[in-house]
Design a protein around this motif. Structure first.
Motif, short mmCIF file in Angstrom:
data_model
loop_
_atom_site.label_atom_id
_atom_site.label_comp_id
_atom_site.label_asym_id
_atom_site.label_seq_id
_atom_site.Cartn_x
_atom_site.Cartn_y
_atom_site.Cartn_z
N TYR A 70 37.02 -4.87 19.00
CA TYR A 70 35.88 -5.18 18.13
C TYR A 70 36.05 -4.36 16.85
N PRO A 71 36.72 -4.91 15.84
CA PRO A 71 36.97 -4.13 14.62
C PRO A 71 35.67 -3.67 13.96
N ARG A 72 35.72 -2.54 13.26
CA ARG A 72 34.56 -2.07 12.50
C ARG A 72 34.11 -3.16 11.52
N ALA A 73 35.06 -3.93 11.03
CA ALA A 73 34.73 -4.98 10.07
C ALA A 73 33.89 -6.08 10.69
N TYR A 74 33.83 -6.13 12.02
CA TYR A 74 33.03 -7.13 12.74
C TYR A 74 31.56 -6.74 12.77
N GLN A 75 31.28 -5.44 12.56
CA GLN A 75 29.91 -4.94 12.61
C GLN A 75 29.17 -5.26 11.30
N ALA A 76 27.87 -5.16 11.33
CA ALA A 76 27.05 -5.41 10.14
C ALA A 76 26.95 -4.14 9.29
N PRO A 77 27.02 -4.30 7.96
CA PRO A 77 27.36 -5.53 7.23
C PRO A 77 28.84 -5.85 7.40
N GLN A 78 29.13 -7.12 7.64
CA GLN A 78 30.49 -7.50 7.96
C GLN A 78 31.40 -7.44 6.73
N ASP A 79 32.63 -7.09 7.02
CA ASP A 79 33.69 -7.09 6.02
C ASP A 79 34.68 -8.18 6.42
N LEU A 80 34.48 -9.39 5.91
CA LEU A 80 35.29 -10.51 6.36
C LEU A 80 36.75 -10.38 5.94
N GLU A 81 36.99 -9.74 4.81
CA GLU A 81 38.39 -9.53 4.40
C GLU A 81 39.07 -8.56 5.36
N GLY A 82 38.37 -7.51 5.72
CA GLY A 82 38.93 -6.58 6.68
C GLY A 82 39.10 -7.19 8.06
N LEU A 83 38.15 -8.03 8.44
CA LEU A 83 38.21 -8.69 9.74
C LEU A 83 39.40 -9.63 9.82
N ALA A 84 39.77 -10.20 8.69
CA ALA A 84 40.87 -11.15 8.66
C ALA A 84 42.23 -10.52 8.87
N THR A 85 42.31 -9.19 8.75
CA THR A 85 43.61 -8.52 8.88
C THR A 85 43.66 -7.44 9.95
N ALA A 86 42.53 -7.07 10.52
CA ALA A 86 42.52 -6.00 11.52
C ALA A 86 43.32 -6.40 12.76
N PRO A 87 44.13 -5.51 13.30
CA PRO A 87 44.90 -5.85 14.50
C PRO A 87 44.01 -6.01 15.72
N GLY A 88 44.50 -6.76 16.71
CA GLY A 88 43.74 -6.99 17.93
C GLY A 88 44.60 -6.80 19.16
N ALA A 89 43.98 -6.30 20.24
CA ALA A 89 44.72 -5.95 21.46
C ALA A 89 45.32 -7.16 22.16
N VAL A 90 44.77 -8.35 21.91
CA VAL A 90 45.25 -9.53 22.63
C VAL A 90 46.49 -10.12 21.96
N LYS A 91 46.91 -9.55 20.84
CA LYS A 91 48.12 -10.04 20.17
C LYS A 91 49.31 -9.97 21.12
N GLY A 92 50.02 -11.08 21.21
CA GLY A 92 51.22 -11.12 22.04
C GLY A 92 50.98 -11.38 23.51
N VAL A 93 49.72 -11.41 23.93
CA VAL A 93 49.42 -11.69 25.33
C VAL A 93 49.72 -13.16 25.61
N THR A 94 50.47 -13.42 26.64
CA THR A 94 50.87 -14.79 26.98
C THR A 94 50.15 -15.29 28.22
N LEU A 95 50.28 -16.57 28.44
CA LEU A 95 49.73 -17.16 29.67
C LEU A 95 50.40 -16.55 30.88
N ALA A 96 51.68 -16.25 30.76
CA ALA A 96 52.40 -15.59 31.87
C ALA A 96 51.82 -14.21 32.15
N ASP A 97 51.44 -13.49 31.10
CA ASP A 97 50.80 -12.19 31.29
C ASP A 97 49.48 -12.33 32.04
N ASN A 98 48.69 -13.33 31.62
CA ASN A 98 47.41 -13.57 32.29
C ASN A 98 47.62 -13.89 33.77
#
Length: 291
Positions: A50-78
């Motif tokens: 949950y990036p800080r940019a997701y909190q209010a007031p939102q920073d949509l530009e920051g939200l568009a680039t913040a990394p996320g933990a689910v990056k690279g997770v595959t169906l095989a991983d699930n």
């Protein structure tokens, strides 16, 4: 007379969701005397971002680039994560694997790989690809009524650059919120909808599977299975649910679906879970004695 060992319901969530949405259902199952465990797939639940940019007031530009933990997770991983949970649950007796929505993809791969760990498969308006992969089903006539504009309008950033799908569920745009409600919980109150929306997490993995991830007759097809149809579902329409039932039955005609029906949108069965809990209890009673 020995008492039959009670099964464990293993509950698998859909896209942008997590184990939290199953809490009311688990309470109902517990009050009926049933044991259950709700799964958080990799990058979900308390492992979500949950990036800080997701909190209010939102920073949509920051939200568009913040990394996320689910990056690279595959169906095989699930599937590997789910199989680990199934192995632990199986030590305590029979296992009923229940999946919802996109969680059906993970359940299907797990069933293809380890049918020995599952005593019954239950899909609740969930994807069970047989003839096509899930992405291809979206181009089929049964999905023509699905309005994808709401989710598309809420998407943030480039999936290719982020390595994940990101949605802004904290938008205040009335048009987007109305589209979300129509798609997910049209039969709920506005208050119920807003509560459920705030259980969603912003990120989801990109991997929607390939033709190799479809149900296989020799493994998946050996497991007794139930499909619970949701009659008011606008996200996976009833026509598509029925198509998946037909395709599964055609793949293993000697082991057809046991079909149940609930009057519910995509999410209402989780908001008001007593009917679903009773159906699952009835399904558990189908397990062979001594299993």
């Amino acid at each position: 007379m020995s008492r039959q060992v009670q099964p464990t319901f293993v509950l698998v969530h859909g896209a942008f969701a997590n184990s939290f949405s199953f809490a009311p259902l688990q309470a109902e199952l517990g009050l009926l005397g049933h044991r259950s465990v709700a799964v958080d797939l990799p990058g979900h639940g308390f492992a979500a971002t949950y990036p800080r940019a997701y909190q209010a007031p939102q920073d949509l530009e920051g939200l568009a680039t913040a990394p996320g933990a689910v990056k690279g997770v595959t169906l095989a991983d699930n599937a590997a994560h789910l199989i680990g949970i199934l192995e632990r649950a199986k030590r305590n007796g029979p296992v009923v694997l229940v999946s919802h929505s996109r969680g059906g993809m993970t359940a299907t791969v797990a069933a293809d790989q380890r049918p020995d760990l599952i005593d019954r498969l239950v899909y609740v308006s969930a994807w069970c690809p047989v003839d096509l992969d899930v992405s291809a089903y979206y181009g089929e006539p049964e999905m023509a009524t699905v309005d994808a504009t709401g989710l598309a309008s809420a998407m943030v950033g480039s999936p290719a650059e982020l390595g994940l799908l990101r949605a802004n569920f904290r938008t205040a745009d009335p048009g987007v919120l109305a589209a979300f409600k129509a798609a997910f919980l049209a039969d709920g109150t506005d208050e119920e909808f807003m509560v459920f929306l705030n259980t969603f997490q912003p990120d989801e993995s990109l991997d929607a599977g390939t033709p190799d991830d479809r149900a296989r007759a020799d493994t998946w097809g050996r497991i007794p299975r139930t499909y619970v149809r949701l009659t008011e579902d606008a996200s996976i329409p009833l026509a598509m649910q029925d198509r998946m039932i037909r395709e599964g039955d055609a793949l293993t005609p000697e082991n057809p679906y046991d079909v149940r029906t609930l009057t519910s949108s995509h999410l209402k069965w989780l908001v008001s879970p007593a009917p679903a809990a009773r159906v699952l209890g009835d399904i558990a009673a189908l397990l062979p004695a001594g299993s």
